[in-house]
Design a protein around this motif. Structure first.
Motif, PDB file in Angstrom:
ATOM      1  N   VAL A 174      36.947  13.106  -0.095  1.00 55.79           N
ATOM      2  CA  VAL A 174      36.376  13.998   0.916  1.00 55.79           C
ATOM      3  C   VAL A 174      34.867  13.980   0.719  1.00 55.79           C
ATOM      4  O   VAL A 174      34.360  14.430  -0.310  1.00 55.79           O
ATOM      5  CB  VAL A 174      36.923  15.424   0.780  1.00 55.79           C
ATOM      6  CG1 VAL A 174      36.301  16.333   1.847  1.00 55.79           C
ATOM      7  CG2 VAL A 174      38.435  15.437   0.892  1.00 55.79           C
ATOM      8  N   VAL A 175      34.152  13.454   1.693  1.00 57.56           N
ATOM      9  CA  VAL A 175      32.691  13.374   1.618  1.00 57.56           C
ATOM     10  C   VAL A 175      32.119  14.447   2.537  1.00 57.56           C
ATOM     11  O   VAL A 175      32.344  14.422   3.751  1.00 57.56           O
ATOM     12  CB  VAL A 175      32.181  11.980   2.025  1.00 57.56           C
ATOM     13  CG1 VAL A 175      30.661  11.934   1.927  1.00 57.56           C
ATOM     14  CG2 VAL A 175      32.807  10.906   1.146  1.00 57.56           C
ATOM     15  N   VAL A 176      31.398  15.380   1.953  1.00 61.62           N
ATOM     16  CA  VAL A 176      30.798  16.474   2.714  1.00 61.62           C
ATOM     17  C   VAL A 176      29.321  16.152   2.902  1.00 61.62           C
ATOM     18  O   VAL A 176      28.557  16.138   1.938  1.00 61.62           O
ATOM     19  CB  VAL A 176      30.974  17.819   1.990  1.00 61.62           C
ATOM     20  CG1 VAL A 176      30.494  18.974   2.879  1.00 61.62           C
ATOM     21  CG2 VAL A 176      32.424  18.033   1.582  1.00 61.62           C
ATOM     22  N   VAL A 177      28.932  15.868   4.128  1.00 65.90           N
ATOM     23  CA  VAL A 177      27.564  15.447   4.439  1.00 65.90           C
ATOM     24  C   VAL A 177      26.797  16.636   5.015  1.00 65.90           C
ATOM     25  O   VAL A 177      27.157  17.164   6.078  1.00 65.90           O
ATOM     26  CB  VAL A 177      27.544  14.275   5.435  1.00 65.90           C
ATOM     27  CG1 VAL A 177      26.106  13.855   5.735  1.00 65.90           C
ATOM     28  CG2 VAL A 177      28.332  13.093   4.875  1.00 65.90           C
ATOM     29  N   PHE A 178      25.763  17.069   4.311  1.00 69.50           N
ATOM     30  CA  PHE A 178      24.878  18.126   4.778  1.00 69.50           C
ATOM     31  C   PHE A 178      23.617  17.480   5.337  1.00 69.50           C
ATOM     32  O   PHE A 178      22.854  16.850   4.585  1.00 69.50           O
ATOM     33  CB  PHE A 178      24.494  19.068   3.632  1.00 69.50           C
ATOM     34  CG  PHE A 178      25.648  19.783   2.996  1.00 69.50           C
ATOM     35  CD1 PHE A 178      26.006  21.060   3.404  1.00 69.50           C
ATOM     36  CD2 PHE A 178      26.376  19.182   1.979  1.00 69.50           C
ATOM     37  CE1 PHE A 178      27.067  21.723   2.806  1.00 69.50           C
ATOM     38  CE2 PHE A 178      27.432  19.843   1.373  1.00 69.50           C
ATOM     39  CZ  PHE A 178      27.779  21.113   1.798  1.00 69.50           C
ATOM     40  N   THR A 179      23.381  17.617   6.621  1.00 68.09           N
ATOM     41  CA  THR A 179      22.212  16.952   7.208  1.00 68.09           C
ATOM     42  C   THR A 179      21.786  17.687   8.464  1.00 68.09           C
ATOM     43  O   THR A 179      22.405  18.691   8.869  1.00 68.09           O
ATOM     44  CB  THR A 179      22.531  15.480   7.523  1.00 68.09           C
ATOM     45  OG1 THR A 179      21.333  14.828   7.944  1.00 68.09           O
ATOM     46  CG2 THR A 179      23.576  15.365   8.618  1.00 68.09           C
ATOM     47  N   ASP A 180      20.736  17.193   9.094  1.00 72.31           N
ATOM     48  CA  ASP A 180      20.266  17.713  10.364  1.00 72.31           C
ATOM     49  C   ASP A 180      19.563  16.583  11.094  1.00 72.31           C
ATOM     50  O   ASP A 180      19.131  15.595  10.481  1.00 72.31           O
ATOM     51  CB  ASP A 180      19.306  18.881  10.147  1.00 72.31           C
ATOM     52  CG  ASP A 180      19.150  19.724  11.409  1.00 72.31           C
ATOM     53  OD1 ASP A 180      19.914  19.499  12.364  1.00 72.31           O
ATOM     54  OD2 ASP A 180      18.252  20.584  11.443  1.00 72.31           O
ATOM     55  N   PHE A 181      19.463  16.710  12.406  1.00 78.65           N
ATOM     56  CA  PHE A 181      18.806  15.671  13.193  1.00 78.65           C
ATOM     57  C   PHE A 181      18.069  16.342  14.342  1.00 78.65           C
ATOM     58  O   PHE A 181      18.426  17.444  14.789  1.00 78.65           O
ATOM     59  CB  PHE A 181      19.826  14.650  13.714  1.00 78.65           C
ATOM     60  CG  PHE A 181      20.990  15.263  14.420  1.00 78.65           C
ATOM     61  CD1 PHE A 181      20.967  15.485  15.800  1.00 78.65           C
ATOM     62  CD2 PHE A 181      22.135  15.637  13.715  1.00 78.65           C
ATOM     63  CE1 PHE A 181      22.046  16.055  16.440  1.00 78.65           C
ATOM     64  CE2 PHE A 181      23.218  16.211  14.362  1.00 78.65           C
ATOM     65  CZ  PHE A 181      23.164  16.412  15.726  1.00 78.65           C
ATOM     66  N   ALA A 182      17.035  15.675  14.828  1.00 77.82           N
ATOM     67  CA  ALA A 182      16.172  16.261  15.851  1.00 77.82           C
ATOM     68  C   ALA A 182      16.650  15.936  17.257  1.00 77.82           C
ATOM     69  O   ALA A 182      16.592  16.762  18.156  1.00 77.82           O
ATOM     70  CB  ALA A 182      14.720  15.793  15.651  1.00 77.82           C
ATOM     71  N   ASP A 183      17.115  14.710  17.471  1.00 82.02           N
ATOM     72  CA  ASP A 183      17.547  14.313  18.813  1.00 82.02           C
ATOM     73  C   ASP A 183      18.577  13.198  18.690  1.00 82.02           C
ATOM     74  O   ASP A 183      18.865  12.704  17.596  1.00 82.02           O
ATOM     75  CB  ASP A 183      16.342  13.855  19.649  1.00 82.02           C
ATOM     76  CG  ASP A 183      15.501  12.833  18.923  1.00 82.02           C
ATOM     77  OD1 ASP A 183      16.040  11.762  18.576  1.00 82.02           O
ATOM     78  OD2 ASP A 183      14.305  13.082  18.681  1.00 82.02           O
ATOM     79  N   ALA A 184      19.118  12.811  19.833  1.00 83.81           N
ATOM     80  CA  ALA A 184      20.171  11.796  19.834  1.00 83.81           C
ATOM     81  C   ALA A 184      19.662  10.440  19.366  1.00 83.81           C
ATOM     82  O   ALA A 184      20.388   9.674  18.730  1.00 83.81           O
ATOM     83  CB  ALA A 184      20.768  11.681  21.233  1.00 83.81           C
ATOM     84  N   THR A 185      18.407  10.123  19.677  1.00 83.66           N
ATOM     85  CA  THR A 185      17.862   8.823  19.285  1.00 83.66           C
ATOM     86  C   THR A 185      17.774   8.689  17.772  1.00 83.66           C
ATOM     87  O   THR A 185      18.196   7.694  17.184  1.00 83.66           O
ATOM     88  CB  THR A 185      16.469   8.625  19.911  1.00 83.66           C
ATOM     89  OG1 THR A 185      16.575   8.767  21.333  1.00 83.66           O
ATOM     90  CG2 THR A 185      15.918   7.266  19.558  1.00 83.66           C
ATOM     91  N   SER A 186      17.228   9.740  17.132  1.00 81.07           N
ATOM     92  CA  SER A 186      17.103   9.687  15.672  1.00 81.07           C
ATOM     93  C   SER A 186      18.469   9.764  14.987  1.00 81.07           C
ATOM     94  O   SER A 186      18.603   9.389  13.829  1.00 81.07           O
ATOM     95  CB  SER A 186      16.213  10.835  15.184  1.00 81.07           C
ATOM     96  OG  SER A 186      16.782  12.080  15.532  1.00 81.07           O
ATOM     97  N   ALA A 187      19.493  10.272  15.724  1.00 83.56           N
ATOM     98  CA  ALA A 187      20.815  10.407  15.123  1.00 83.56           C
ATOM     99  C   ALA A 187      21.662   9.153  15.247  1.00 83.56           C
ATOM    100  O   ALA A 187      22.760   9.101  14.679  1.00 83.56           O
ATOM    101  CB  ALA A 187      21.550  11.576  15.784  1.00 83.56           C
ATOM    102  N   GLU A 188      21.183   8.140  15.971  1.00 86.20           N
ATOM    103  CA  GLU A 188      21.993   6.951  16.217  1.00 86.20           C
ATOM    104  C   GLU A 188      22.368   6.248  14.918  1.00 86.20           C
ATOM    105  O   GLU A 188      23.537   5.902  14.689  1.00 86.20           O
ATOM    106  CB  GLU A 188      21.253   6.002  17.142  1.00 86.20           C
ATOM    107  CG  GLU A 188      22.091   4.831  17.623  1.00 86.20           C
ATOM    108  CD  GLU A 188      23.277   5.273  18.460  1.00 86.20           C
ATOM    109  OE1 GLU A 188      24.317   4.606  18.396  1.00 86.20           O
ATOM    110  OE2 GLU A 188      23.168   6.294  19.172  1.00 86.20           O
ATOM    111  N   LEU A 189      21.369   6.015  14.047  1.00 94.10           N
ATOM    112  CA  LEU A 189      21.665   5.363  12.769  1.00 94.10           C
ATOM    113  C   LEU A 189      22.575   6.220  11.909  1.00 94.10           C
ATOM    114  O   LEU A 189      23.436   5.699  11.195  1.00 94.10           O
ATOM    115  CB  LEU A 189      20.355   5.062  12.029  1.00 94.10           C
ATOM    116  CG  LEU A 189      19.590   3.818  12.477  1.00 94.10           C
ATOM    117  CD1 LEU A 189      18.265   3.718  11.733  1.00 94.10           C
ATOM    118  CD2 LEU A 189      20.416   2.565  12.246  1.00 94.10           C
TER     119      LEU A 189
END
Length: 437
Positions: free
Chosen positions: A332-347
């Motif tokens: 179980v991998v719990v990823v804590f993150t945040d992103f600004a917009d859809a473009t930066s979230a693509e990767l």
């Protein structure tokens, strides 16, 4: 000891400066008399310093906690003791580094029998090593013409750690027998896929749990009781990049994430799972082994305290690839993150999808309360309308990213900052009950 004039002494010198200058101009032969005022003022200042309480009698001390949890202010006691012959009041000041905030940093305290005490609230601003740079006390003589000041050198460092006290309070509420409805998700019997015991069949049990052989042997219906599986691997992957240093409900997002991660670690260890910590921004910063048993919680606490703030952009490709390389079985991998917009979230989406081919991913995102506030606020000017439109567009982009991850198979934990930890624990327990690992 430091000695310097007060505003009263400066005003006294200024009052005599004009007459002295006039005498020097009108009667140059009396120039020595013109300086008499200055000599008189200096004499009064000297007499005031001699009559004041001597600094050598002062005992200055600050009693401060050695460990403070982020987001949980503590109180320090500042004491100035003159023994005898102290001033009527003393001004106390505390200097701290940028990891702490002292409130108030300066205050005037009246003395009683030569002793003055004051409380200073220490607000932790950032995790790390807080330092009390120094403690100062100053007071005036009976005439109020000179300040006498003494400084106490810096004390021992104050460790600013994740708020473990709050984590333990939440965990105890979750495990309590009398926890309120909706706050007690920790029953590990009755559901799951690990056989636990046989018990007499009761109303409400699943008919598929009836053990017919045992029922025939005992002459009554016997059901199988299950519990959630144990010994799972749980990896807490903390994104420490630039966006995670932004505040959420008064605390940096990374601190909110660490508190939620520690609560999950506490619960997981108590339920028999093995827990590890992984932190990354532009490159991996921390990678621990898997720990098991409740006694391992202090180790995970110390590891999370080492996670520092960062101004670098997050490299999801490097970070999540390095994480996947450390896992030798489904986890179980719990990823804590945040992103600004859809473009930066693509990767980010691409790499999380690659991770989900082998592992179960709990994807934790912070609900953007600021954007929601802009959308819901009643506009009073044209600029408010523009802000609301942009905020709504950004929210839809975020919802699109989370919906895409959900379709790929990720378990999404999207909650407000204050309720993030509880929502994460509930999602984790739901995963265990459903046997998704």
């Amino acid at each position: 000891m430091i000695l310097y004039p007060t505003r009263r002494a400066i005003a006294l010198m200024a009052v005599g400066a004009a007459p002295a200058l006039a005498v020097a101009l009108l009667a140059p032969h009396l120039w020595t008399a013109a300086a008499a005022w200055i000599v008189l003022a200096m004499g009064l200042m000297l007499a005031d310093a001699l009559m004041a309480a001597p600094p050598r009698r002062l005992e200055l001390a600050l009693a401060a906690p050695r460990v403070i949890g982020i987001g949980r202010p503590e109180t320090a006691r500042l004491t100035a003791a003159f023994g005898r012959g102290g001033p009527r009041e003393v001004e106390l000041a505390v200097g701290v580094n940028d990891r702490l905030a002292a409130v108030p940093d300066r205050q005037v305290v009246r003395t009683f029998e030569g002793r003055a005490e004051a409380d200073v609230r220490l607000d932790p601003v950032r995790r790390g090593e807080g330092r009390i740079e120094g403690v100062w006390a100053r007071w005036t003589g009976p005439l109020g013409l000179v300040w006498l000041q003494r400084q106490q050198p810096a004390g021992p460092p104050v460790s600013i750690t994740p708020d473990v006290a709050a984590v333990k309070e939440q965990a105890l509420r979750l495990f309590a027998r009398d926890a309120p409805l909706g706050a007690k998700p920790l029953l590990d019997r009755g559901e799951g896929s690990d056989f636990h015991a046989l018990k007499e069949f009761q109303t409400g049990m699943d008919l598929g749990d009836i053990d017919w052989k045992q029922s025939a042997r005992h002459g009554k219906l016997i059901g199988r009781e299950y519990r959630t599986e144990r010994n799972h691997h749980v990896l807490l992957a903390l994104d420490t990049g630039r966006l995670m240093s932004a505040p959420a409900a008064g605390l940096p997002r990374i601190d909110r994430a660490i508190n939620a991660a520690l609560l999950l670690a506490f619960v997981s260890l108590r339920m028999g799972d093995r827990v590890g910590v992984f932190a990354f921004d532009s490159k991996p910063r921390l990678a621990s082994g898997l720990a098991s048993g409740p006694a391992a919680f202090p180790l995970l606490q110390r590891l999370c305290a080492q996670v520092d703030y960062s101004t670098e952009e997050t490299n999801f490709t490097l970070g999540l690839t390095a994480l996947a390389g450390r896992l030798d079985r489904r986890a179980v991998v719990v990823v804590f993150t945040d992103f600004a917009d859809a473009t930066s979230a693509e990767l980010m989406v691409e790499n999380v999808a690659r991770l989900m081919r082998t592992h179960l991913v709990l994807f934790v995102v912070f609900r953007d309360e600021e954007l929601e506030g802009l959308v819901g606020r009643e506009p009073t000017a044209p600029e408010d309308v523009a802000r609301a439109v942009i905020a709504e567009r950004l929210l839809k982009q975020r919802e699109g990213v989370t919906a895409r991850l959900r379709r790929l198979g990720a378990q999404i934990v999207d909650a407000q900052a204050d309720g993030l930890a509880t929502a994460l624990v509930n999602s984790y327990l739901d995963v265990k009950r459903r046997g998704l690992v």
